[in-house]
Motif scaffolding. Structure first.
Motif, mmCIF file in Angstrom:
data_model
loop_
_atom_site.group_PDB
_atom_site.id
_atom_site.type_symbol
_atom_site.label_atom_id
_atom_site.label_comp_id
_atom_site.label_asym_id
_atom_site.label_seq_id
_atom_site.Cartn_x
_atom_site.Cartn_y
_atom_site.Cartn_z
ATOM 1 N N UNK A 77 0.821 -1.195 0.000
ATOM 2 C CA UNK A 77 0.000 0.000 0.000
ATOM 3 C C UNK A 77 0.856 1.247 0.000
ATOM 4 N N UNK A 78 0.205 2.372 0.128
ATOM 5 C CA UNK A 78 0.887 3.666 0.249
ATOM 6 C C UNK A 78 0.429 4.310 1.547
ATOM 7 N N UNK A 79 1.182 5.307 1.998
ATOM 8 C CA UNK A 79 0.760 6.029 3.194
ATOM 9 C C UNK A 79 1.157 7.486 3.113
ATOM 10 N N UNK B 103 20.172 6.932 6.684
ATOM 11 C CA UNK B 103 20.223 7.622 5.403
ATOM 12 C C UNK B 103 21.437 8.550 5.365
ATOM 13 N N UNK B 104 21.971 8.708 4.186
ATOM 14 C CA UNK B 104 23.039 9.685 3.958
ATOM 15 C C UNK B 104 22.487 10.878 3.184
ATOM 16 N N UNK B 105 21.157 11.000 3.156
ATOM 17 C CA UNK B 105 20.528 12.152 2.519
ATOM 18 C C UNK B 105 19.668 11.802 1.328
ATOM 19 N N UNK B 106 20.048 10.777 0.561
ATOM 20 C CA UNK B 106 19.273 10.442 -0.635
ATOM 21 C C UNK B 106 19.049 8.932 -0.763
ATOM 22 N N UNK C 88 10.495 5.189 -0.555
ATOM 23 C CA UNK C 88 9.986 6.495 -0.958
ATOM 24 C C UNK C 88 10.352 6.707 -2.415
ATOM 25 N N UNK C 89 9.339 6.888 -3.261
ATOM 26 C CA UNK C 89 9.554 7.124 -4.688
ATOM 27 C C UNK C 89 10.149 8.512 -4.917
ATOM 28 N N UNK C 90 10.696 8.725 -6.104
ATOM 29 C CA UNK C 90 11.269 10.023 -6.442
ATOM 30 C C UNK C 90 10.245 11.148 -6.351
ATOM 31 N N UNK C 91 8.963 10.833 -6.615
ATOM 32 C CA UNK C 91 7.917 11.858 -6.538
ATOM 33 C C UNK C 91 7.412 12.083 -5.111
#
Length: 136
Positions: free
Chosen positions: A5-7, A90-93, A122-125
């Motif tokens: 799913x998405x959230x 995360x290192x930022x990206x 997490x998608x690019x959008x």
């Protein structure tokens, strides 16, 4: 079985954290605590409340988090509640050193006996995706 799913985050409330005993330990990344509410859609439908702890630098996007979520809703049509825990760095990206697990014996109603893991991406959008690889 995999259920996806998405959230969206509907509430993010930072909370002041005061370690005891004083004095506090200062590190290169500040540690924070927040409460989060999420809304889920897709094969995962419902909401969760989350205790979220992170050591994170807002400017660079570098850090790590750990979250304990209490979910209420349905997975693939099975209604109930359960807990799950996840963490990542995360290192930022990017996301690395990820951990995701359903808390044993936490399921109720049609989700009683749930076990397994899953993940978050997490998608690019900016779309947040979640999946559960679970058994009942």
């Amino acid at each position: 079985m995999r259920i996806s799913g998405t959230f969206t985050v509907t509430s993010f409330v930072p909370t002041e954290l005061k370690p005891e005993p004083e004095p506090a330990i200062t590190t290169a990344l500040p540690v924070g605590l927040a409460t989060i509410v999420k809304a889920f859609d897709g094969g995962v439908v419902g909401r969760s409340t989350t205790l979220f702890t992170a050591a994170f630098d807002q400017e660079s996007g570098v850090g790590s988090y750990i979250a304990m979520e209490s979910f209420e809703g349905a997975l693939d049509g099975r209604e109930g509640t359960f807990n799950f825990v996840h963490s990542a760095a995360t290192r930022g990206s990017d996301r690395s050193v990820e951990f995701f697990s359903v808390v044993p014996s936490s399921g109720t109603a049609a989700l009683a006996g749930i076990s397994g893991g899953g993940g978050i991406a997490v998608d690019e959008d900016g779309t947040h995706r979640i999946w559960f690889d679970v058994e009942f």
